[in-house]
Design a protein around this motif. Structure first.
Motif, PDB file in Angstrom:
ATOM      1  N   GLU A 155       0.825  -1.205   0.000  1.00 21.13           N
ATOM      2  CA  GLU A 155       0.000   0.000   0.000  1.00 21.13           C
ATOM      3  C   GLU A 155       0.863   1.260   0.000  1.00 21.13           C
ATOM      4  O   GLU A 155       0.483   2.286  -0.570  1.00 21.13           O
ATOM      5  N   GLY A 156       2.022   1.187   0.634  1.00 23.94           N
ATOM      6  CA  GLY A 156       2.918   2.338   0.652  1.00 23.94           C
ATOM      7  C   GLY A 156       3.417   2.702  -0.733  1.00 23.94           C
ATOM      8  O   GLY A 156       3.385   3.868  -1.146  1.00 23.94           O
ATOM      9  N   ILE A 157       3.891   1.690  -1.485  1.00 24.79           N
ATOM     10  CA  ILE A 157       4.406   1.956  -2.829  1.00 24.79           C
ATOM     11  C   ILE A 157       3.292   2.451  -3.748  1.00 24.79           C
ATOM     12  O   ILE A 157       3.431   3.486  -4.416  1.00 24.79           O
ATOM     13  N   SER A 158       2.180   1.710  -3.801  1.00 27.90           N
ATOM     14  CA  SER A 158       1.101   2.103  -4.714  1.00 27.90           C
ATOM     15  C   SER A 158       0.565   3.487  -4.373  1.00 27.90           C
ATOM     16  O   SER A 158       0.280   4.294  -5.274  1.00 27.90           O
ATOM     17  N   GLY A 159       0.439   3.799  -3.084  1.00 25.31           N
ATOM     18  CA  GLY A 159      -0.062   5.102  -2.684  1.00 25.31           C
ATOM     19  C   GLY A 159       0.893   6.234  -3.008  1.00 25.31           C
ATOM     20  O   GLY A 159       0.502   7.271  -3.563  1.00 25.31           O
ATOM     21  N   LYS A 160       2.170   6.046  -2.681  1.00 27.28           N
ATOM     22  CA  LYS A 160       3.146   7.107  -2.935  1.00 27.28           C
ATOM     23  C   LYS A 160       3.370   7.328  -4.425  1.00 27.28           C
ATOM     24  O   LYS A 160       3.558   8.472  -4.875  1.00 27.28           O
ATOM     25  N   VAL A 161       3.352   6.250  -5.209  1.00 24.23           N
ATOM     26  CA  VAL A 161       3.536   6.405  -6.653  1.00 24.23           C
ATOM     27  C   VAL A 161       2.361   7.171  -7.259  1.00 24.23           C
ATOM     28  O   VAL A 161       2.557   8.097  -8.054  1.00 24.23           O
ATOM     29  N   MET A 162       1.135   6.811  -6.877  1.00 26.57           N
ATOM     30  CA  MET A 162      -0.011   7.523  -7.432  1.00 26.57           C
ATOM     31  C   MET A 162      -0.046   8.975  -6.971  1.00 26.57           C
ATOM     32  O   MET A 162      -0.402   9.870  -7.741  1.00 26.57           O
ATOM     33  N   ALA A 163       0.325   9.233  -5.720  1.00 30.04           N
ATOM     34  CA  ALA A 163       0.383  10.619  -5.243  1.00 30.04           C
ATOM     35  C   ALA A 163       1.392  11.415  -6.052  1.00 30.04           C
ATOM     36  O   ALA A 163       1.161  12.591  -6.385  1.00 30.04           O
ATOM     37  N   MET A 209     -10.813   8.985 -10.570  1.00 31.98           N
ATOM     38  CA  MET A 209     -10.895   7.630 -11.097  1.00 31.98           C
ATOM     39  C   MET A 209      -9.511   7.011 -11.256  1.00 31.98           C
ATOM     40  O   MET A 209      -9.284   5.839 -10.927  1.00 31.98           O
ATOM     41  N   CYS A 210      -8.553   7.795 -11.758  1.00 33.08           N
ATOM     42  CA  CYS A 210      -7.182   7.286 -11.919  1.00 33.08           C
ATOM     43  C   CYS A 210      -6.560   6.942 -10.566  1.00 33.08           C
ATOM     44  O   CYS A 210      -5.879   5.916 -10.429  1.00 33.08           O
ATOM     45  N   LEU A 211      -6.779   7.800  -9.569  1.00 34.76           N
ATOM     46  CA  LEU A 211      -6.305   7.496  -8.224  1.00 34.76           C
ATOM     47  C   LEU A 211      -6.903   6.180  -7.729  1.00 34.76           C
ATOM     48  O   LEU A 211      -6.196   5.295  -7.251  1.00 34.76           O
ATOM     49  N   PHE A 212      -8.207   6.069  -7.845  1.00 34.17           N
ATOM     50  CA  PHE A 212      -8.915   4.876  -7.404  1.00 34.17           C
ATOM     51  C   PHE A 212      -8.348   3.627  -8.088  1.00 34.17           C
ATOM     52  O   PHE A 212      -8.078   2.617  -7.445  1.00 34.17           O
ATOM     53  N   GLY A 213      -8.167   3.716  -9.404  1.00 36.51           N
ATOM     54  CA  GLY A 213      -7.716   2.558 -10.170  1.00 36.51           C
ATOM     55  C   GLY A 213      -6.291   2.141  -9.879  1.00 36.51           C
ATOM     56  O   GLY A 213      -5.926   0.982 -10.103  1.00 36.51           O
ATOM     57  N   GLY A 214      -5.466   3.050  -9.393  1.00 31.05           N
ATOM     58  CA  GLY A 214      -4.058   2.730  -9.184  1.00 31.05           C
ATOM     59  C   GLY A 214      -3.701   2.310  -7.780  1.00 31.05           C
ATOM     60  O   GLY A 214      -2.508   2.167  -7.472  1.00 31.05           O
ATOM     61  N   LEU A 215      -4.701   2.077  -6.921  1.00 31.52           N
ATOM     62  CA  LEU A 215      -4.405   1.811  -5.510  1.00 31.52           C
ATOM     63  C   LEU A 215      -4.634   0.354  -5.118  1.00 31.52           C
ATOM     64  O   LEU A 215      -3.685  -0.407  -4.967  1.00 31.52           O
ATOM     65  N   GLU A 216      -5.891  -0.063  -4.959  1.00 29.00           N
ATOM     66  CA  GLU A 216      -6.167  -1.390  -4.405  1.00 29.00           C
ATOM     67  C   GLU A 216      -5.660  -2.517  -5.298  1.00 29.00           C
ATOM     68  O   GLU A 216      -5.046  -3.471  -4.823  1.00 29.00           O
ATOM     69  N   ALA A 249      -1.741  -0.220 -16.869  1.00 27.02           N
ATOM     70  CA  ALA A 249      -1.066  -1.518 -16.906  1.00 27.02           C
ATOM     71  C   ALA A 249       0.462  -1.398 -16.882  1.00 27.02           C
ATOM     72  O   ALA A 249       1.130  -2.106 -16.108  1.00 27.02           O
ATOM     73  N   PRO A 250       1.081  -0.532 -17.708  1.00 32.85           N
ATOM     74  CA  PRO A 250       2.548  -0.436 -17.653  1.00 32.85           C
ATOM     75  C   PRO A 250       3.065   0.008 -16.285  1.00 32.85           C
ATOM     76  O   PRO A 250       4.103  -0.474 -15.827  1.00 32.85           O
ATOM     77  N   LEU A 251       2.334   0.897 -15.614  1.00 28.17           N
ATOM     78  CA  LEU A 251       2.769   1.387 -14.307  1.00 28.17           C
ATOM     79  C   LEU A 251       2.681   0.275 -13.261  1.00 28.17           C
ATOM     80  O   LEU A 251       3.602   0.100 -12.458  1.00 28.17           O
ATOM     81  N   ALA A 252       1.598  -0.473 -13.250  1.00 26.79           N
ATOM     82  CA  ALA A 252       1.447  -1.558 -12.280  1.00 26.79           C
ATOM     83  C   ALA A 252       2.536  -2.612 -12.462  1.00 26.79           C
ATOM     84  O   ALA A 252       3.136  -3.091 -11.486  1.00 26.79           O
ATOM     85  N   ARG A 253       2.802  -2.980 -13.709  1.00 26.42           N
ATOM     86  CA  ARG A 253       3.858  -3.956 -13.978  1.00 26.42           C
ATOM     87  C   ARG A 253       5.216  -3.432 -13.507  1.00 26.42           C
ATOM     88  O   ARG A 253       6.019  -4.173 -12.937  1.00 26.42           O
ATOM     89  N   SER A 254       5.473  -2.156 -13.754  1.00 18.98           N
ATOM     90  CA  SER A 254       6.751  -1.573 -13.367  1.00 18.98           C
ATOM     91  C   SER A 254       6.921  -1.581 -11.858  1.00 18.98           C
ATOM     92  O   SER A 254       7.994  -1.926 -11.340  1.00 18.98           O
TER      93      SER A 254
END
Length: 391
Positions: free
Chosen positions: A135-143, A215-222, A341-346
C-alpha cells in the motif's frame, strides 16, 4: 441507455464453451468462459455504464436524490462511457501513462520502494508487507503521478470506501462515507499537477477533469497493492524461484510478474450492461440486464485457485505466460484496456528487484497470507515475512 441501430449477430456456442448463466443471488448474467468474455468486452451490444444501471436498480429514488452529487461524480468516470466519448476522454490520460512516461518514473519508483522497505525493516519480525510496502508503494507512486500530498493510508481508505459503495449501493452508510470521500478527493485534487492541460474553464470542465483523476487514483491503488502483495507471496513461496530473482536471471522478474497476473489477478470481474434485447451465446438478454464478465475463467462465487494449485498457463490461450506478454484479461481487453497496466507492472518488477537485492534471505512467516474476502478483488489483508537481515 440507447439501443444499437444494427445489432451484431450473436456468436455461435462452440463445443466446451461455458454459456452465460443467470445468477439469482447477484441478479445478473455471468459470463465466465474466456472466449465469450473476450467477445463481450469488444461487443457493441454490451455497454459500460454499469454505475447508471446500478443506481436505478439498487438505490431508492430518495437516495438518488440525496446523493445526486455522488452519483454524478461517478457517472463522469470515463470507464463508464463508450465510444466515441470514451475514446476522446481516455486519449489524454493514456498519453500520461505511456510506456515511455512509466520508464521515466522508474528512478522515483525505486526511491519510493527503498523508503518503504526501510520502514518495513524497522518493524519487529514478522513484518507485514501489505500496509507498509504494497500500500505504501502504490499510494506514494499515485500521489507522485497525480501531484498531491496525501499519505498512502488516506488514499487507500478513500479507495476502499468507494469500492464498498460501488459493490453495495443500497447501503445508506456506504453512500454517506463515499460522499465524504468524494469531497475529500475533490479538495485534494485542486491544483494537482496532473490536471495541468486538462479542461477547467467551466464548472462542467472542472467536474469532468476532477472525476477523471479521482478515477485514476482509485484505479491505481487497491488492485496495484494486491498485485504487489501477490507477487511477493509467490516469489517467497518458492525458494528455487526466489533464487532466480536474487540472481537477477534474465526474464526472471518480468516472467514472475506475468505469471502472477495469470494465476492470481487482482481483479476478477468487470461489469457490462446489455444495450438492447439480444440473444448471446444461447442466452436471451434484455436491455438493461447487468452482465458480470469474468477475467479469470471463473464464476463470481467460484473459489479462488489456491497458490499451490494456481495454473501455470494462461486461462485464455492455454499458453505459458511469456515475459512481458499480454496473454490474459487481467487488465481488460479492447478499447477499455487499463491505461495503468505499464505502471502496475513496473511497480511490481521494481519491488521484486529491490527486495531481492536488499533482503536475499527473506522468507515467508508461518501462516503468512491473510486474504481479504471480496467477490471482485483478490487481495491480501496481511502478508507476514521475516526479512532475514540485509545483504
Amino acid at each position: 441507455m440507447t439501443s444499437a441501430t444494427a445489432p451484431v449477430p450473436p456468436p455461435s456456442l462452440a463445443d466446451g464453451v461455458r454459456a452465460p448463466e443467470w445468477d439469482e443471488g447477484l441478479d445478473c448474467w455471468v459470463v465466465a468462459d474466456p472466449a465469450l468474455a473476450l467477445q463481450v468486452l469488444n461487443h457493441p451490444g454490451f455497454a459500460s455504464g454499469t454505475f447508471e444501471r446500478s443506481f436505478q436498480l439498487y438505490m431508492t429514488d430518495a437516495a438518488r436524490a440525496e446523493y445526486r452529487e455522488l452519483t454524478e461524480f461517478l457517472r463522469l468516470w470515463f470507464v463508464q462511457a463508450d465510444a466515441p466519448e470514451h475514446t476522446a476522454l481516455r486519449r489524454p490520460v493514456q498519453r500520461m501513462f505511456s510506456a515511455s512516461y512509466v520508464r521515466s518514473l522508474v528512478p522515483r519508483i525505486e526511491e519510493i520502494t527503498d523508503e518503504c522497505l526501510t520502514a518495513l525493516a524497522a518493524g519487529a519480525a514478522p513484518q507485514d508487507v501489505m500496509p507498509t510496502v504494497a500500500e505504501g508503494i502504490s499510494g506514494k507512486v499515485m500521489a507522485h503521478v497525480v501531484g498531491i500530498d496525501v499519505p498512502p493510508p488516506v488514499l487507500h481508505e478513500w479507495s476502499r470506501t468507494l469500492s464498498l459503495f460501488i459493490g453495495a449501493m443500497y447501503r445508506r452508510d456506504y453512500a454517506q462515507a463515499a460522499h465524504r470521500v468524494m469531497v475529500e478527493m475533490s479538495e485534494a485534487l485542486v491544483g494537482a499537477r496532473a490536471l495541468d492541460g486538462f479542461p477547467t474553464d467551466t464548472p462542467e470542465d472542472r467536474a469532468r477533469t476532477t472525476a477523471t483523476w479521482a478515477m485514476c487514483l482509485f484505479g491505481g491503488l487497491e488492485t496495484t497493492a494486491s498485485l504487489l502483495g501477490s507477487t511477493v507471496l509467490t516469489a517467497l513461496g518458492d525458494r528455487a524461484l526466489w533464487d532466480t530473482v536474487v540472481r537477477d536471471e534474465p526474464g526472471a522478474v518480468t516472467g514472475l510478474v506475468e505469471s502472477v497476473l495469470v494465476s492470481r489477478p487482482p481483479l476478477r470481474h468487470l461489469g457490462r450492461v446489455a444495450a438492447y434485447d439480444q440473444e448471446f451465446a444461447g442466452a436471451r438478454l434484455r436491455q438493461g440486464d447487468l452482465v458480470l464478465v469474468s477475467l479469470t475463467g471463473q464464476g463470481p462465487l467460484d473459489e479462488v485457485v489456491p497458490e499451490a494449485e494456481a495454473p501455470a498457463a494462461c486461462p485464455v490461450t492455454g499458453a505459458a505466460a511469456p515475459a512481458g506478454g499480454d496473454r490474459n484479461l487481467v487488465f481488460g481487453h479492447g478499447p477499455h484496456y487499463c491505461v495503468g497496466a505499464p505502471l502496475a507492472r513496473s511497480e511490481a518488477a521494481v519491488l521484486l528487484r529491490r527486495l531481492a537485492a536488499r533482503f536475499p534471505h527473506a522468507r515467508l512467516s508461518d501462516e503468512a497470507a491473510v486474504w481479504g474476502p471480496n467477490l471482485s478483488y483478490v487481495g491480501l489483508d496481511h502478508l507476514y515475512v521475516d526479512l532475514g537481515g540485509e545483504a
